[in-house]
Design a protein around this motif. Structure first.
Motif, PDB file in Angstrom:
ATOM      1  N   ILE A   1       0.846   5.370   0.542  1.00  0.00           N
ATOM      2  CA  ILE A   1      -0.021   6.392   1.039  1.00  0.00           C
ATOM      3  C   ILE A   1       0.664   7.496   1.332  1.00  0.00           C
TER       4      ILE A   1
ATOM      5  N   LEU B   1      -4.341   7.982  -1.075  1.00  0.00           N
ATOM      6  CA  LEU B   1      -4.101   6.670  -1.355  1.00  0.00           C
ATOM      7  C   LEU B   1      -3.640   6.474  -2.769  1.00  0.00           C
TER       8      LEU B   1
ATOM      9  N   ASN C   1      -2.379   3.483  -4.554  1.00  0.00           N
ATOM     10  CA  ASN C   1      -2.688   2.428  -5.434  1.00  0.00           C
ATOM     11  C   ASN C   1      -3.678   1.436  -5.006  1.00  0.00           C
ATOM     12  N   ASN C   2      -4.116   0.442  -5.420  1.00  0.00           N
ATOM     13  CA  ASN C   2      -4.957  -0.559  -5.210  1.00  0.00           C
ATOM     14  C   ASN C   2      -4.861  -1.300  -4.029  1.00  0.00           C
ATOM     15  N   ALA C   3      -3.396  -1.477  -3.725  1.00  0.00           N
ATOM     16  CA  ALA C   3      -3.328  -2.132  -2.247  1.00  0.00           C
ATOM     17  C   ALA C   3      -3.717  -1.239  -1.160  1.00  0.00           C
ATOM     18  N   ALA C   4      -3.435   0.057  -1.467  1.00  0.00           N
ATOM     19  CA  ALA C   4      -3.998   0.966  -0.131  1.00  0.00           C
ATOM     20  C   ALA C   4      -5.419   1.088   0.035  1.00  0.00           C
ATOM     21  N   ARG C   5      -6.123   1.096  -1.208  1.00  0.00           N
ATOM     22  CA  ARG C   5      -7.337   1.126  -1.073  1.00  0.00           C
ATOM     23  C   ARG C   5      -8.057  -0.072  -0.609  1.00  0.00           C
ATOM     24  N   ARG C   6      -7.521  -1.307  -0.742  1.00  0.00           N
ATOM     25  CA  ARG C   6      -8.010  -2.521  -0.399  1.00  0.00           C
ATOM     26  C   ARG C   6      -7.636  -2.482   1.247  1.00  0.00           C
ATOM     27  N   LEU C   7      -6.565  -1.861   1.609  1.00  0.00           N
ATOM     28  CA  LEU C   7      -6.152  -2.038   2.873  1.00  0.00           C
ATOM     29  C   LEU C   7      -7.149  -1.435   3.781  1.00  0.00           C
TER      30      LEU C   7
ATOM     31  N   PRO D   1       0.766  -1.221   0.168  1.00  0.00           N
ATOM     32  CA  PRO D   1      -0.068   0.114  -0.156  1.00  0.00           C
ATOM     33  C   PRO D   1       0.741   1.150  -0.096  1.00  0.00           C
TER      34      PRO D   1
END
Length: 172
Positions: free
Chosen positions: A127, A137, A139-145, A125
């Motif tokens: 951030i 945020l 990237n996708n990993a940050a949004r999924r977090l 992620p």
């Protein structure tokens, strides 16, 4: 070579204007030819107007080029064919520069899209905390977090625990 023609044509106009002015002064001093004096005066005015138009055309094209470059309007074309005095070469040079600007901008945009795609698919992620405690945020990993939680400010991290908020706050 074309720009030398431009200087030649400007010089020719100045010489013709000077000659016409000389004849006008000579005829006016004779007092016998008032109609000819009027005709010569009109010729001087016409020559001045033509000289200003001739030089102004170059200035107008250069201004148009600079405005197009300022506003990134790469659709402008500078075709000044049959104008003589180097306008063909000037138009070609300005069009080539605009085309290079366009290609450069296109390459930069392509690289930016590539970098954004890379950042978007990094598994960690990403951030960032900006001034005013604003969170971004990246990237996708940050949004999924954070799942469906709305996280835009540092205070929004309290819902995940005060310790987590404190850790992120200390990082900044």
């Amino acid at each position: 070579m074309g720009f030398k023609r431009f200087a030649f044509y400007v010089s020719l106009r100045v010489i013709l204007l000077g000659g016409t002015l000389f004849i006008l002064v000579w005829v006016s001093s004779q007092l016998a030819y008032p109609a000819l004096s009027l005709i010569l005066l009109l010729a001087v005015i016409a020559q001045l107007g033509e000289a200003l138009r001739f030089v102004g055309k170059t200035n107008a094209e250069l201004t148009r080029f600079l405005e197009a470059a300022r506003y990134s309007d790469f659709s402008q074309r500078f075709q000044m064919k049959n104008e003589g005095a180097g306008f063909d070469e000037l138009g070609l040079a300005l069009s080539e520069i605009m085309e290079r600007f366009r290609l450069s901008r296109q390459e930069q945009e392509q690289e930016l899209r590539h970098l954004k795609a890379l950042i978007e698919h990094v598994p960690a992620p990403l951030i960032s905390v900006k001034t005013g405690d604003k969170l971004i945020l990246w990237n996708n990993a940050a949004r999924r977090l954070f799942g469906s939680a709305h996280v835009t400010r540092l205070d929004d991290l309290r819902q995940f625990g005060s310790e987590f908020e404190q850790e992120v706050s200390n990082i900044k």
